[in-house]
Design a protein around this motif. Structure first.
Motif, PDB file in Angstrom:
ATOM      1  N   GLY A 185      43.222  35.645  40.553  1.00 13.94           N
ATOM      2  CA  GLY A 185      43.524  35.178  39.206  1.00 13.94           C
ATOM      3  C   GLY A 185      42.280  34.725  38.465  1.00 13.94           C
ATOM      4  O   GLY A 185      42.104  35.028  37.275  1.00 13.94           O
ATOM      5  N   TYR A 186      41.410  34.016  39.169  1.00 17.15           N
ATOM      6  CA  TYR A 186      40.168  33.543  38.545  1.00 17.15           C
ATOM      7  C   TYR A 186      39.268  34.715  38.176  1.00 17.15           C
ATOM      8  O   TYR A 186      38.710  34.771  37.072  1.00 17.15           O
ATOM      9  CB  TYR A 186      39.451  32.596  39.496  1.00 17.15           C
ATOM     10  N   ALA A 187      39.125  35.667  39.106  1.00 12.69           N
ATOM     11  CA  ALA A 187      38.264  36.826  38.853  1.00 12.69           C
ATOM     12  C   ALA A 187      38.769  37.639  37.671  1.00 12.69           C
ATOM     13  O   ALA A 187      37.992  38.066  36.804  1.00 12.69           O
ATOM     14  CB  ALA A 187      38.186  37.694  40.101  1.00 12.69           C
ATOM     15  N   ALA A 188      40.092  37.852  37.598  1.00  7.15           N
ATOM     16  CA  ALA A 188      40.661  38.646  36.512  1.00  7.15           C
ATOM     17  C   ALA A 188      40.587  37.907  35.188  1.00  7.15           C
ATOM     18  O   ALA A 188      40.522  38.528  34.116  1.00  7.15           O
ATOM     19  CB  ALA A 188      42.099  39.007  36.835  1.00  7.15           C
ATOM     20  N   ARG A 189      40.597  36.581  35.239  1.00  4.46           N
ATOM     21  CA  ARG A 189      40.538  35.795  33.998  1.00  4.46           C
ATOM     22  C   ARG A 189      39.153  35.875  33.367  1.00  4.46           C
ATOM     23  O   ARG A 189      39.028  35.997  32.152  1.00  4.46           O
ATOM     24  CB  ARG A 189      40.898  34.343  34.307  1.00  4.46           C
TER      25      ARG A 189
END
Length: 457
Positions: A185-189
């Motif tokens: 989630g962090y990487a995609a954000r």
């Protein structure tokens, strides 16, 4: 002062004592009638009496009213193992074994003595019924992204090896980030090009498109297994969206989660309808008050949050019925921080101006002549009259999730609510005790010393 006294007397006059007898919920069952969805909440994830009364009411709904399934605030693959056990499928020999899929925090929510006993009861009740009439057990939540991915691939390995190969390729986009979906989630954000949205959607579409071929010529068990695989693929799609939204704000991720639970409930009902002799299945839902009480009657609406209870009411109207729970004080099973060790803490007395404090005054004052003990009572709000009117006022209400921080309780655990609009009925248990986990620790066994130690009286 006189006005508050009048409110207490109105509530006391409407309170129905719960004595533990078979007749406790007779009137409530009549009020529920043949409602399609019955929502039964809890004011904490760690209170014995909430789980106990919820299970007691659910047993009667299954035995006497023909409810077809229990759907809970748990993950689909974890609960699927319980579902197989209670319907006489799978390899588990005991209810404790059937609860073995709950590895993720907080395990005590479902791995506890009350749920174990209910699951054992449901298995025994189902064993006395023909297969089509056996009640199921299902999960509505979406935290099990990796477990659901594994379940989709394992299913396709058995029925469609080429489809399994394609699924592995698509899901690799997610699994390359390791076991913690928050890392994805962090990487995609921070880098939208790393989003796996297209892959999880494509996998769900592919599975659905090939369903007719997979199921061709097979029976009800094959249909159940395909439905479970489809739900796991749907969960992976929604979980991908949830973890991307998590770093964008609480409201968005909360709404995605409850919308997923509603979507799962609707798909479950359609699946059960297809195998039901009357084409109309009925489901009991177990989840926290914050998910099952109508969000429009609480401060959640001011923040732009919705919840499952609101969505169910909007979809089913009077064909839904909700029951909330409250307590004044006692002990609770919880943690201090997310993913922290399980603890047993003191629940502080309800704050002045709260629904809990009002109901405590009712309980402490006893009932009308002949009513007996009101330390545990039921309020049927839907019957209307004076009690519904006074319960539609706003007061603060307490919610304890898996985390409890009594030192910041007013800010952390209270919110404004019109409880008469939030639920159709409320059960109040004035003094409660901590839910007993199957995986007990020394910290839970030791518990928390009361505020008055060492001068307690």
């Amino acid at each position: 002062m006189a006005e508050e006294l009048e409110v207490r007397e109105i509530v006391r006059a409407a309170a129905h004592p719960l004595t533990g007898g078979d007749e406790d919920y007779d009137a409530l069952l009549d009020r529920i009638g043949d409602a399609r969805v019955v929502l039964i909440g809890e004011a904490s994830h760690g209170t014995h009496e909430f789980y106990e009364e919820r299970a007691r009411l659910t047993r009667r709904l299954i035995e006497e009213r023909g409810v077809d399934a229990v759907a809970v605030e748990g993950d689909w693959p974890d609960c699927d193992r319980i579902g197989r056990f209670v319907r006489g499928r799978g390899q588990d020999r005991t209810a404790t074994e059937a609860l073995g899929e709950f590895h993720r925090y907080p395990r005590w929510m479902w791995r506890n003595t009350v749920v174990r006993d209910f699951v054992a009861w449901l298995r025994a009740a189902n064993d006395a019924r023909p297969e089509p009439q056996r009640a199921g057990f299902y999960g509505l939540d979406l935290y099990s992204m990796h477990a659901s991915i594994d379940a989709v691939v394992a299913y396709l390995d058995q029925v469609d090896p080429e489809g399994a190969r394609r699924a592995r390729e698509r899901y690799a986009c997610l699994t390359m980030h390791g076991d913690d979906p928050q890392l994805y989630g962090y990487a995609a954000r921070i880098d939208p090009s790393r989003s796996c949205e297209d892959e999880v959607v494509a996998q769900l579409v592919d599975l659905r498109a090939r369903g007719w071929r997979i199921l061709e010529g097979d029976g009800a068990d094959a249909s159940d297994r395909f439905f479970s695989a489809e739900q796991n693929a749907r969960l992976a799609r929604d979980a991908e969206r949830y973890y991307r939204a998590m770093f964008g704000g609480r409201v968005s991720s909360w709404n995605i989660r409850d919308e997923h639970m509603m979507d799962t409930l609707e798909h479950l009902l359609r699946h059960l309808d297809a195998h039901h002799p009357d084409g109309r299945a009925r489901v009991v839902v177990w989840a926290h008050n914050s998910h099952l009480g109508d969000a429009r009657a609480t401060a959640m609406a001011d923040r732009g949050e919705l919840n499952l209870g609101q969505l169910v009411r909007e979809r089913f109207g009077r064909d839904a019925f909700s029951v909330g729970f409250t307590t004044y004080e006692g002990t609770v099973t919880c943690s201090t921080d997310w993913d922290g060790p399980v603890e047993r803490k003191q629940v502080r007395p309800g704050l002045p101006g709260s629904w809990e404090a009002l109901f405590h005054q009712v309980a402490r004052g006893g009932g009308r002549q002949g009513d007996g003990d009101l330390s545990r009572f039921l309020l049927d709000i839907r019957r209307g009259g004076a009690v519904q009117a006074v319960l539609e006022d706003e007061r603060i209400e307490r919610a304890i999730g898996v985390i409890y921080r009594p030192e910041t309780e007013r800010v952390s655990h209270y919110f404004g609510a019109r409880i008469g609009d939030q639920f159709d009925a409320v059960v109040h248990v004035d003094q409660t005790r901590a839910l007993e986990p199957l995986d007990r620790t020394s910290g839970w066994e030791r518990g928390e010393l009361p505020d008055t130690y060492p001068f307690g009286i």
